[in-house]
Motif scaffolding. Structure first.
Motif, short mmCIF file in Angstrom:
data_model
loop_
_atom_site.label_atom_id
_atom_site.label_comp_id
_atom_site.label_asym_id
_atom_site.label_seq_id
_atom_site.Cartn_x
_atom_site.Cartn_y
_atom_site.Cartn_z
N ALA A 1 -56.22 -102.51 62.93
CA ALA A 1 -56.13 -102.80 61.51
C ALA A 1 -57.02 -103.97 61.17
O ALA A 1 -57.55 -104.64 62.04
CB ALA A 1 -54.68 -103.15 61.15
N VAL A 2 -57.21 -104.21 59.89
CA VAL A 2 -57.91 -105.42 59.48
C VAL A 2 -57.04 -106.62 59.83
O VAL A 2 -55.89 -106.70 59.43
CB VAL A 2 -58.18 -105.40 57.97
N PRO A 3 -57.55 -107.57 60.61
CA PRO A 3 -56.77 -108.76 60.92
C PRO A 3 -56.30 -109.44 59.63
O PRO A 3 -57.00 -109.45 58.62
CB PRO A 3 -57.75 -109.63 61.70
N ALA A 4 -55.12 -110.01 59.68
CA ALA A 4 -54.48 -110.54 58.48
C ALA A 4 -55.36 -111.54 57.74
O ALA A 4 -55.40 -111.54 56.51
CB ALA A 4 -53.14 -111.18 58.86
N HIS A 5 -56.06 -112.38 58.48
CA HIS A 5 -56.87 -113.40 57.81
C HIS A 5 -58.02 -112.78 57.01
O HIS A 5 -58.65 -113.48 56.20
CB HIS A 5 -57.41 -114.40 58.83
#
Length: 597
Positions: free
Chosen positions: A96-100
């Motif tokens: 997934a897209v990393p949270a940051h």
């Protein structure tokens, strides 16, 4: 022409009278306009933020059907729910897209708990964004727009809204209508006979009942898309048995390089207190996200290498020739939405997980009757069956000639660059057909759309424009280019995907290019692609001959006198190089792709 004859050009309507008043004011006077936004998800909130930040003399209202803001991140609360955008960097695949990086480009969050944040934290981010910038002042919760009808006399939309909390129907109006309702907002149960006969508990991932207990239950799971793949690892240890029903194969991405983990106290401290640390981390990850697009190009070496790599990873994690043969697709990697896979493949091999490939013919009182003539008893049936992804609007939008966009977009939705519809004046949409929703970082694509919409609104507000509508010829030219380009991509493979209007049909969801490609496309508004109607003389916005600067006592009236030419580039190439900080990064491998017959 005499002055009184000039004035006769202006209609005796609100917009016409406004145009006459412009003649007494300075150039580019900002008239009062009313904007209605449908939906307070991430897109609607960004639209409100930008309008509040950069505009004055605007009346804004946002109607949101739910009890809270953030759209999909409010609605989806199933076990394991997290951001499921995919990043692939050559053979470095993340779930997934990393949270940051699942934030607005200008609004970092310092305290994400883990590399891939759960849905609750993502909800908190966007809700916190709304609170921080006081966006709730514009939002009416539990208000569902049920119709929008163009009023030719007034040059605006008449809108009908259902106040669901009080069971009332109210009306409103606006000069510009912006649909930010998105496409993944109308969940649907599977079309299986016997749903009404089933005696167990029936759940949908987007309508989750958090009071339902799964401990010790026989649980059925329909679907192996993003939601189903997140749910299985999250529930399997709670259940006595999980039977997962799979109809279609799918590529499941392994996680390497940016595996899921909690951030340490030291990392969080550095992100919050070391100047530049978080910015450098976000920029590094975003550079990786923007290497994604070549994978979607048919016959590109990166597509072939990635496909072979992921096939090998799936074989290794499954360790089962039968499961591998059934789950591994023949179509190209990326034809369907790329699927995250933290612990999913491993879960399929667990003793209490039963995998059933094929079709569920019907539901019985006890469970699922499949095309293998077996009945599978189920206590709780979870439908991870997604959404109605048709771009057909959820409510009637009726144009100046009486055409309903619901009818026009019923089978083959065709937009202008994802943000407008031919034949529908003063109507704009965020994440409309052929937007960059699977082409790279989606939030930056949304930012590009919102910025473009703001530029068009600015032109509307500072002139005596009455009506703008994309020319049909412009939309058809775009669709022709889009279809031509899509033939180069893996998205046109024969696979079951919500990207297309049918398995072998037109690609209706995705932009014909990368997210960065889209951002450069949307830098400027091409008014020559629009039919524009003005209230009276189109140059009434020139006003009384004075500039705005001369009416600002705090401005420097000689602002153009300088020691050197420090003006921004006037060419498209020069602006791009300045914006992208060209020359500041060491050379990297650049993907090039020529025409494929």
């Amino acid at each position: 022409m005499m002055a009184d004859e000039f004035a006769l050009q202006f209609e005796d309507t609100p917009s016409g009278r406004d145009a006459i008043q412009r003649l007494e004011g300075p150039i580019h006077a900002e008239r009062r306009i009313r904007i209605v936004v449908v939906g307070a998800g991430a897109s609607g909130l960004l639209m409100a933020y930008k309008l509040q930040k950069d505009f004055t003399n605007i009346s804004l209202t946002i109607y949101e059907k739910n009890l809270s803001v953030t759209g999909t991140w409010y609605e989806n609360r199933y076990p394991g729910c997290a951001c499921d955008e995919i990043s692939i960097n050559v053979f470095v695949c993340t779930n997934a897209v990393p949270a940051h990086n699942y934030t607005w480009s200008f609004e970092p969050k310092l305290d994400w708990s883990s590399v891939y944040a759960p849905a609750k934290e993502i909800y908190d981010y966007f809700n916190g964004f709304a609170q921080k910038y006081n966006l709730y002042q514009y939002i009416h919760l539990q208000h569902q727009v049920i119709g929008a009808y163009w009023n030719n006399d007034k040059g605006e939309y008449d809108i009908t809204i259902k106040d669901t909390a009080n069971n009332l129907v109210i009306t409103d109006h606006c000069n510009i209508l912006i649909n930010a309702g998105g496409v993944l907002n109308h969940w649907r149960l599977p079309d299986i006979p016997g749903l009404d006969k089933y005696k167990g508990i029936l759940l949908h991932t987007a309508n989750w009942d958090e009071t339902v207990q799964l401990e010790g239950k026989r649980v059925g799971l329909i679907g192996n898309g993003s939601s189903g793949i997140q749910v299985l690892p999250a529930i399997r240890d709670k259940c006595s048995k999980v039977t997962t029903f799979i109809r279609n194969p799918t590529w499941v991405s392994p996680t390497h390089g940016l595996e899921q983990r909690l951030f340490s106290k030291e990392e969080k401290f550095a992100f919050a207190n070391t100047p530049g640390a978080l910015l450098e981390y976000r920029a590094t990850v975003e550079n990786g996200l923007n290497t994604l697009f070549s994978i979607f190009l048919r016959n590109h070496e990166l597509q072939e290498e990635t496909r072979a790599y992921i096939r090998g990873q799936m074989r290794e994690k499954l360790g089962d020739a039968y499961l591998e043969s059934k789950l591994t697709p023949d179509f190209s990697f990326g034809c369907r939405r790329m699927t995250p896979g933290i612990d999913y493949l491993e879960s399929l091999t667990k003793p209490n997980v039963e995998v059933v490939f094929g079709k569920i013919n019907s539901l019985t009182e006890l469970g699922c009757l499949c095309d293998d003539d077996k009945e599978y008893p189920i206590d709780v049936l979870i439908c991870a069956t997604g959404f109605d992804t048709n771009f057909r609007p959820r409510f009637p939008i009726v144009s100046h000639v009486g055409e309903n966009l619901q009818d026009k977009w019923a089978t083959d939705p065709q937009s202008y660059l994802g943000v407008a519809a031919a034949g529908f004046p003063n109507y704009l949409t965020i994440l409309g057909p052929n937007s960059p929703v699977g082409n790279g970082p989606v939030l930056y694509g949304i930012e590009a759309q919102v910025d473009w919409i703001c530029k068009l609104i600015d032109h509307y507000q500072t002139t005596n424009m009455k009506m703008f509508v994309p020319k049909d010829e412009a939309v058809q030219d775009f669709i022709q280019y889009k279809d031509y380009f899509m033939n180069r991509t893996v998205w046109t493979d024969s696979c079951h995907s919500w990207y297309k209007n049918r398995d072998n049909g037109r690609v209706t969801a995705l932009w014909p290019g990368s997210t960065l490609h889209y951002a450069e496309c949307m830098e400027n508004v091409r008014l020559n692609d629009f039919e524009v109607t003005y209230a009276g003389n189109r140059f009434a916005w020139l006003g009384n001959g004075f500039s705005q600067t001369e009416l600002d006592a705090t401005a420097d009236w000689a602002y153009y006198i300088r020691d050197q030419d420090d003006s921004p580039p006037l060419s498209t190439a020069g602006q791009r190089k300045l914006r992208s900080k060209s020359g500041t990064v060491n050379g990297r491998k650049v993907s090039r792709f020529s025409r494929v017959d």
